[in-house]
Design an enzyme around this catalytic site. Structure first.
Site, PDB file in Angstrom:
ATOM      1  N   TRP A 160       2.021  14.311  -9.541  1.00  0.00           N
ATOM      2  CA  TRP A 160       1.426  15.396  -8.759  1.00  0.00           C
ATOM      3  C   TRP A 160       1.512  16.678  -9.582  1.00  0.00           C
ATOM      4  O   TRP A 160       2.480  16.904 -10.305  1.00  0.00           O
ATOM      5  CB  TRP A 160       2.161  15.550  -7.430  1.00  0.00           C
ATOM      6  CG  TRP A 160       2.157  14.277  -6.625  1.00  0.00           C
ATOM      7  CD1 TRP A 160       3.176  13.382  -6.506  1.00  0.00           C
ATOM      8  CD2 TRP A 160       1.062  13.741  -5.881  1.00  0.00           C
ATOM      9  NE1 TRP A 160       2.799  12.327  -5.707  1.00  0.00           N
ATOM     10  CE2 TRP A 160       1.499  12.521  -5.311  1.00  0.00           C
ATOM     11  CE3 TRP A 160      -0.237  14.179  -5.628  1.00  0.00           C
ATOM     12  CZ2 TRP A 160       0.675  11.740  -4.514  1.00  0.00           C
ATOM     13  CZ3 TRP A 160      -1.061  13.393  -4.826  1.00  0.00           C
ATOM     14  CH2 TRP A 160      -0.608  12.192  -4.279  1.00  0.00           C
ATOM     15  N   GLU A 166       0.747  12.302   5.151  1.00  0.00           N
ATOM     16  CA  GLU A 166       1.066  13.651   5.613  1.00  0.00           C
ATOM     17  C   GLU A 166      -0.062  14.261   6.457  1.00  0.00           C
ATOM     18  O   GLU A 166      -0.475  15.401   6.246  1.00  0.00           O
ATOM     19  CB  GLU A 166       1.384  14.552   4.408  1.00  0.00           C
ATOM     20  CG  GLU A 166       2.598  14.075   3.630  1.00  0.00           C
ATOM     21  CD  GLU A 166       2.882  14.891   2.388  1.00  0.00           C
ATOM     22  OE1 GLU A 166       4.044  14.908   1.943  1.00  0.00           O
ATOM     23  OE2 GLU A 166       1.937  15.515   1.849  1.00  0.00           O
ATOM     24  N   GLU A 176       1.231  20.167  -8.730  1.00  0.00           N
ATOM     25  CA  GLU A 176       1.442  21.509  -8.200  1.00  0.00           C
ATOM     26  C   GLU A 176       1.961  22.466  -9.269  1.00  0.00           C
ATOM     27  O   GLU A 176       1.534  23.615  -9.353  1.00  0.00           O
ATOM     28  CB  GLU A 176       2.447  21.468  -7.033  1.00  0.00           C
ATOM     29  CG  GLU A 176       1.890  20.869  -5.756  1.00  0.00           C
ATOM     30  CD  GLU A 176       2.244  19.402  -5.630  1.00  0.00           C
ATOM     31  OE1 GLU A 176       2.260  18.700  -6.668  1.00  0.00           O
ATOM     32  OE2 GLU A 176       2.492  18.953  -4.501  1.00  0.00           O
TER      33      GLU A 176
END
EC number: 3.2.1.52
Length: 626
Positions: free
Chosen positions: A483, A348, A485
């Site tokens: 992940w 990304e 988040e």
């Protein structure tokens, strides 16, 4: 002469048969399990021994694991006559390899045999799982410490069996990380991928670059959904964060090594570098100061996978100071982690700032390249040379293919399996970790807080890391990625990891031929009970109803299903709470017009077992349009 009664003989028969048929619920599923007649009971007089000094650590760890719940005070001693015996083969058994083992449990005791200490360690994990769930207790417990007689031959399908933990989005303490590693080691995972840097925090001390942790490890305090949070304000305090000192890193590496877990560190470059740029903004194209991102929306994503950044988070590939910086970083990282790999991210990476930068344009002209995307290939090749000088191999996400990488580079395929297939066909080694099967931060059912996508345990279990037409020798194995988040605590990390982490343990260790979801379910449910005793969190979303809708002939059609077989599904659309006397789902239903609300719950054996799911007509309509 004392002749036993018919009743006592019948009771003896029942007990004998019951012990012979005691279910064996191991995760991951071994290669071969042969139940035998009888049981073995561990008592305070049970002896534990090992035949070679290299086997001592596993034997001692076994004694420690047994002593906490039993209170027996067992010790491991050198010798060959222990009731629980750990033996390293004098002549290696080629079938077992480096991580395989045999376990032979009879009424006389247990013998675990392997070629290497890693195999003994995994044999120990199976031994513990054969004992009652109370063996997982963190304090003295009451139980019959009995295990069934069985012969097990076991070895892994893949050499790479990993889980990644992202500690950038939320910082996890050293003790939390050690606990998480201990949990996955019990499931025969052997790789811990440690995501140590990203836009939201730099987590590893680099002594030659102190601002990385003085500045990059801290951010403003924010609550709410990740991506919807308020931007930092100038001069606002930055109390949230943390980092690992190099002494912390050494301690965690040693802890993992003791459990046969290799730690692969990740320093994510050239994108995802906002925390590094907060510390050293001169390494960006614009040189504009930034703050460590607390979870704001700093990019717009388009439906085709492309995106635009509002803030710069990429290193400048045309600036030689960037490579001097990375040389310092990787010099210290390489010294801390003894494994062959350093993961360098590569995912990304937004190249819009590169396209506008005079230095990048000049470099493109010098390299005779037309596309700014090719600068990432240049960058990665420079990074690989730095790593090679430290004796390390480059490992990156599948985007590293796009700019061209050297034949020695290893790739992690996360955007599906396409990148992995291409890389393997080009001769690269590949770790398969597609988001569609292995991203365990995704929702597990409709009751979980919303995040990017849904990934049910059954789908994780269905994953095969070796695609058709690909030479299996290039597939090192697979990995789950967590992940964080939306994961601020270890308890919630566990909730998101299990049971999908149990399912993927089977995928990465067990033979492909043994895969059977219906047979996995009772093993998973046995581990629910064991996790309760161990105080390890997990999700029970496998019991929740699966809600599907579609449009047919202008009507909204509802279909309900479940992951776990043989559940009864009850639903209402009349604003009443469903129970076992509500409408039982049997086939697809045409929903009436109007502002209805669907409520669904699952039952088993007359008792509610799944969460209540509530969904408006608008939500059902949107689901039909997917």
């Amino acid at each position: 002469m004392n002749i036993p009664s018919v009743g006592s003989l019948f009771l003896f028969f029942l007990v004998h048969v019951a012990s012979a048929q005691q279910p064996i619920h191991l995760i991951p599923q071994p290669v071969d399990v042969q139940p035998q007649q009888g049981t073995f009971t561990i008592s305070k007089t049970t002896t534990i021994s090992y035949n070679q000094p290299k086997a001592q650590a596993v034997a001692a760890m076994t004694a420690q694991q047994l002593n906490t719940p039993t209170g027996f005070g067992l010790n491991a001693k050198s010798g060959k006559k222990g009731a629980i015996q750990f033996d390293l083969n004098a002549t290696p058994n080629p079938k077992l390899g480096k991580e395989g083992y045999t376990l032979d449990a009879s009424s006389k005791g247990v013998v675990i045999t392997a070629n290497e200490p890693a195999g003994l360690f995994y044999g120990m994990q199976s031994l513990i799982q054969l004992l009652p769930k109370e063996i997982e207790s963190k304090k003295p417990a009451s139980a019959a410490w009995t295990l069934p007689a069985v012969r097990i031959t076991d070895y892994p399908r893949f050499a790479w069996r990993g889980i990644m933990l992202d500690v950038s989005r939320h910082f996890f303490s050293k003790e939390d990380v050690k606990k998480y590693i201990d949990e996955i080691a019990k499931l025969k995972y052997n790789t811990f991928h440690w995501h140590l840097s990203d836009d939201n925090g730099w987590r590893i001390e680099i002594k030659s670059l102190p601002k990385l942790t003085e500045v990059g490890a801290w951010r403003v305090q924010r609550s709410g959904h990740f991506g919807d949070r308020l931007d930092p304000k100038p001069g606002e305090a930055v109390p949230y964060g943390g980092f690992y000192t190099q002494e912390d890193i050494k301690e965690v590496v040693k802890f993992a090594q003791d459990r046969n877990v290799t730690i692969v560190p990740e320093i994510d470059v050239p994108g995802h570098s906002m925390a590094a740029l907060a510390a050293y903004p001169e390494l960006s194209c614009t040189k504009t100061p930034v703050m460590v991102n607390p979870g704001t929306a700093f990019a717009t994503w388009y439906g085709n996978g492309t995106f635009k950044m509002f803030q710069e988070n990429t290193l400048n590939p045309s600036d030689e100071k960037v490579y001097e910086f990375l040389d310092k970083v990787f010099t210290e990282v390489a010294a801390l982690f003894p494994n062959p790999y350093i993961h360098v991210g590569g995912d990304e990476c937004y190249k819009g700032y590169w396209a506008q930068d005079p230095g990048c344009q000049a470099l493109m002209k010098q390299l005779n390249i037309r596309h700014v995307e090719d600068l990432q290939g240049y960058f990665m090749n420079r990074v690989e040379k730095i790593l090679k000088a430290k004796g390390k191999k480059l490992l990156g996400w599948d985007e590293i293919l796009e700019g061209g990488i050297s034949p020695e580079a290893t790739l992690m395929s996360w955007r599906g399996i396409k990148g992995g297939i291409e890389a393997a066909q080009m001769g690269h080694d590949v770790v398969m970790t597609p988001s569609t099967f292995a991203y365990i931060d995704y929702q597990q059912s409709d009751v979980d807080p919303p995040i990017y996508a849904m990934l049910r345990t059954k789908k994780s279990y269905s994953f095969d890391p070796v695609p058709e037409g690909v030479d299996a020798k290039h597939i090192l194995g697979g990995q789950a990625n967590l992940w964080t988040e939306q994961i601020p605590t270890l308890r919630y990390a566990e909730y998101m990891t299990y049971p999908r982490g149990w399912a993927l343990a089977d995928v990465y260790w067990s033979p492909k031929e043994s895969k059977n979801w219906e047979k996995f379910v009772p093993r998973m449910e046995a581990h629910f009970d064991r996790a309760d005793v161990a105080q390890v969190n997990y999700s029970r979303a496998v019991y929740d109803a699966i809600i599907k809708t579609s449009q047919k002939n202008g009507k909204l059609v509802l279909e309900l299903d479940s992951e776990v077989p043989n559940l009864d599904i009850y639903y209402t659309i009349d604003d009443t709470m469903p129970d076992a006397f509500s409408t039982k789902y049997r086939q697809a239903v045409e929903l009436p017009e109007g502002p209805i609300t669907l409520r669904v719950i699952t039952y088993r054996a007359g008792k509610p077992i799944g969460h209540l799911i509530v969904m408006s007509r608008d939500a059902l309509q949107k689901r039909a349009g997917r």
